[in-house]
Scaffold this active site. Structure first.
Site, PDB file in Angstrom:
ATOM      1  N   ALA A  14      -5.629   8.997   4.233  1.00 53.07           N
ATOM      2  CA  ALA A  14      -5.217   9.038   5.642  1.00 53.07           C
ATOM      3  C   ALA A  14      -5.783  10.266   6.347  1.00 53.07           C
ATOM      4  CB  ALA A  14      -3.692   9.021   5.741  1.00 53.07           C
ATOM      5  N   SER A  37      -3.138  20.477   0.248  1.00 50.24           N
ATOM      6  CA  SER A  37      -2.592  21.301  -0.816  1.00 50.24           C
ATOM      7  C   SER A  37      -3.344  21.064  -2.117  1.00 50.24           C
ATOM      8  CB  SER A  37      -1.118  20.920  -1.000  1.00 50.24           C
ATOM      9  OG  SER A  37      -0.611  21.539  -2.144  1.00 50.24           O
ATOM     10  N   LYS A  76     -15.024  -7.635  -2.001  1.00 50.22           N
ATOM     11  CA  LYS A  76     -13.797  -8.407  -2.208  1.00 50.22           C
ATOM     12  C   LYS A  76     -13.856  -9.615  -1.272  1.00 50.22           C
ATOM     13  CE  LYS A  76      -8.943  -8.083  -0.828  1.00 50.22           C
ATOM     14  NZ  LYS A  76      -7.878  -7.216  -0.306  1.00 50.22           N
ATOM     15  N   VAL A 200       1.390  23.939   2.930  1.00 46.71           N
ATOM     16  CA  VAL A 200       2.255  24.171   4.089  1.00 46.71           C
ATOM     17  C   VAL A 200       3.664  24.419   3.569  1.00 46.71           C
ATOM     18  CG1 VAL A 200       3.283  23.096   6.127  1.00 46.71           C
ATOM     19  CG2 VAL A 200       0.830  22.869   5.701  1.00 46.71           C
ATOM     20  N   GLU A 360      -1.051  -7.403  -0.200  1.00 46.69           N
ATOM     21  CA  GLU A 360      -2.172  -7.875   0.619  1.00 46.69           C
ATOM     22  C   GLU A 360      -3.067  -6.709   1.038  1.00 46.69           C
ATOM     23  OE1 GLU A 360      -3.368 -10.808   1.390  1.00 46.69           O
ATOM     24  OE2 GLU A 360      -1.776 -12.217   0.882  1.00 46.69           O
ATOM     25  N   THR A 362      -2.677  -3.703   2.483  1.00 46.81           N
ATOM     26  CA  THR A 362      -2.558  -3.374   3.899  1.00 46.81           C
ATOM     27  C   THR A 362      -2.491  -1.870   4.200  1.00 46.81           C
ATOM     28  OG1 THR A 362      -0.219  -3.882   3.562  1.00 46.81           O
ATOM     29  CG2 THR A 362      -1.516  -5.506   4.738  1.00 46.81           C
ATOM     30  N   GLY A 363      -2.381  -1.022   3.159  1.00 48.50           N
ATOM     31  CA  GLY A 363      -2.183   0.415   3.391  1.00 48.50           C
ATOM     32  C   GLY A 363      -3.304   1.043   4.208  1.00 48.50           C
ATOM     33  N   TYR A 453       2.985 -10.647  17.711  1.00 52.74           N
ATOM     34  CA  TYR A 453       2.177  -9.482  18.080  1.00 52.74           C
ATOM     35  C   TYR A 453       1.060  -9.279  17.060  1.00 52.74           C
ATOM     36  CZ  TYR A 453       6.224  -8.408  20.941  1.00 52.74           C
ATOM     37  OH  TYR A 453       7.241  -8.473  21.847  1.00 52.74           O
TER      38      TYR A 453
END
Ligand SMILES: Cc1cc2nc3c(=O)[nH]c(=O)nc-3n(C[C@H](O)[C@H](O)[C@H](O)COP(=O)(O)OP(=O)(O)OC[C@H]3O[C@@H](n4cnc5c(N)ncnc54)[C@H](O)[C@@H]3O)c2cc1C
Ligand SMILES: N[C@@H](Cc1c[nH]c2cc(Cl)ccc12)C(=O)O
Length: 521
Positions: A14, A37, A76, A200, A360, A362-363, A453
């Protein structure tokens, strides 16, 4: 106006995806510092993606050859679900749009008079390619044509939500998460992102309650206008410091644990299956992700039904002797989402924002989507707080939509031989799903009757799960009883012929990627 100072805390997938993308989007308009870290590990998994991730690489200006070999990446074409209906059964959820014949999806014609008991083989070309372990590109790099065009001008620059429904790209990727983070570290740092290694220790708020700075032992105070929380399941800034609540999904999705292994494999002998496999188990399911040189595998389970030691034992038996020397990574998963992913001057991206079990893959899609939304609503001059609300709405919709899609897997699975699987028939459902399911039983999912949505999944994905899992009775559209099926039969024939033709012409993944490696012939 001075540029915006952004502090990203966390250097997992991320953190580095966010740093690379923001820098590419805004250049010197944002001043980015990323601190990670060396005491807290990354989660160490997250290897399968959506096809949409190609928009991410495209945005960064990267071609497959630039990053795939560096990340031991493979293609994939689908998720292969094994044993969710009964032992020995499998079906695919592929990256291939459902064809339409005379205004009805081919799956509807299949329900009316399915040529075989394999809806996926009958309706998608990809299913045959997966069964025969084929690569989606020819050895010279040409992509199989399937009604989409690569790098088509008209799609350049579209975000993934803008792109959905226009065409379906035929594959996603598997890659080593740690290698991607390393690759993106260099990418971002080369383009001016400041990289600090340090812990941190404290998050200091100002009088209004916004984050003023984060405090590190190694680098002192780091000030910023906007803080991005990429600290994983800890949610150090968003949940701990700002006390934004976490909304659990565990009432509807009980899997809360995983144990993972990285298993070296002789790919020359075993080949590289061009799909992620999800194999149902007594108290969950096992993923198998083939990378170049090893597989990533793990058992996702619910602790209410299985102890971690047992899960590890089952996983090791499933993998066989190759796993003997490999150390297991036990992970407690926080399933659900942070109520408002953007709170005050802090935006959570990645596991700190939310997560659902990786059934699935999705992360990384959630991360990519959140970054696109952040760019869209980024606090430039004239920014209004309603933009934060719109960001939070978009994140909520994506996560709640995916939650519903995952619940459908368990609801629709025919398997009911253990308490875990029996309980899937009586578990609470997210609001709206029961009603939608009633409709899908007489009218296959379409854009009018799925979760309303954007959440990354097109209606045909729902069809695949409903038809593949086998636990729910489905009727073809009543109108089809009156219609002539000549055109549909022709389409089924085309799919068979096209599959055979491509199996003949395409290489295996092993052959393809061995040639793509640097230094290969
Ligand atoms: C079992 C499992 C399987 C998964 N499979 C998939 C998949 O197949 N496909 C997919 O798309 N996604 C998958 N995911 C999700 C994916 O792994 C994550 O979305 C992705 O890795 C992002 O993680 P992250 O960067 O948010 O957090 P992490 O990887 O946990 O990184 C956290 C970062 O924060 C830093 N940090 C923490 N505390 C501090 C501190 N005090 N000071 C400084 N730095 C700090 C750490 O050092 C680290 O760099 C899976 C997740 C799990 C749990
Ligand atoms: N937008 C997603 C949707 C998608 C379409 N087919 C699949 C198949 C699988 Cl396994 C996951 C996701 C999807 C995408 O195109 O990636």
């Amino acid at each position: 106006m001075r540029n915006r100072k952004v502090v990203i805390v966390g250097g997992g997938t991320a953190g580095w995806m966010t740093a690379s993308y923001l820098r590419t989007a805004f250049g010197a308009g944002v001043d980015i510092t990323l601190i990670e870290s060396d005491k807290v590990n990354t989660v160490g998994v997250g290897e399968a993606t959506f096809s949409d991730i190609r928009h991410f690489f495209q945005f960064l200006g990267l071609e497959e050859q630039d990053w795939m070999p560096a990340c031991n990446a493979t293609y994939k074409l689908a998720v292969r679900f094994e044993n969710w209906r009964r032992p020995g059964h499998h079906f695919y959820h592929p990256f291939e749009q459902m064809r339409s014949v005379n205004g009805f999806p081919l799956a509807d014609w299949w329900l009316r008079n399915g040529p075989t008991d394999r809806f996926d083989r009958d309706c998608f070309v990809m299913a045959a390619l997966c069964d025969e372990e084929r690569n989606p590109r020819h050895l010279d790099g040409r992509l199989i044509g399937q009604g989409f065009s690569e790098n088509a001008e008209e799609f350049a620059g579209l975000t993934m939500s803008e792109h959905q429904g226009k065409t379906q790209f035929p594959y996603a990727y598997h890659f080593e998460a740690a290698l991607l983070a390393k690759f993106l570290t260099k990418f971002a740092v080369d383009r001016g992102v400041r990289h600090l290694v340090g812990n941190v220790e404290d998050v200091v708020l100002n009088q209004q309650g916004d984050i003023d700075h984060v405090l590190t032992a190694e680098h002192g105070a780091l000030h910023g206008d906007l803080f991005i929380d990429c600290t994983g399941f800890r949610g150090l800034l968003i949940n701990k410091a700002l006390e934004e609540p976490f909304i659990s999904y565990s009432d509807v999705l009980p899997n809360d644990s995983a144990v993972a292994l990285q298993v070296p494999q002789d790919m020359e002998k075993r080949g590289i299956r061009p799909c992620t496999t999800a194999t149902a188990q007594d108290a969950g399911w096992i993923w198998t992700i083939p990378l170049y040189g090893r597989i990533g595998t793990g058992y996702v389970y619910a602790r209410d039904y299985l102890e971690p030691e047992q899960a590890e034992r089952v996983l090791r038996e499933f993998v066989g002797p190759a796993a003997a020397e490999v150390e297991a990574n036990h992970i407690r998963m926080r399933i659900g989402r942070t109520r408002n992913a953007w709170t005050r001057n802090c935006v959570a991206i990645g596991l700190s924002s939310g997560f659902v079990e990786p059934l699935e893959s999705t992360g990384i899609f959630f991360i990519h989507h959140a970054i696109e939304q952040l760019v869209k609503y980024f606090p430039g001059p004239g920014w209004e707080p309603t933009m934060r609300t719109m960001f939070n709405d978009a994140i909520r919709h994506v996560m709640d939509g995916v939650r519903e899609f995952l619940c459908l897997h368990y609801l629709a699975a025919a398997r009911d031989d253990t308490q875990y699987w029996k309980d899937t028939n009586t578990r609470r459902l997210p609001d709206g799903l029961a009603e939608r399911l009633e409709r899908w039983q007489v009218q296959l999912p379409d854009s009018e009757n799925v979760f309303p949505y954007y959440h990354g999944l097109p209606p045909y994905s729902y069809m695949c799960i409903l038809l593949g899992m086998g636990g729910i009775a489905l009727k073809p559209s009543a109108a089809l009883a009156l219609a002539d099926d000549t055109a549909a039969l022709k389409e089924f024939q085309y799919i068979r012929d096209r599959g055979s033709e491509l199996i003949e012409a395409l290489p295996t993944q092993y052959d393809y990627f061995t040639r793509m490696r640097p230094g290969a012939r």
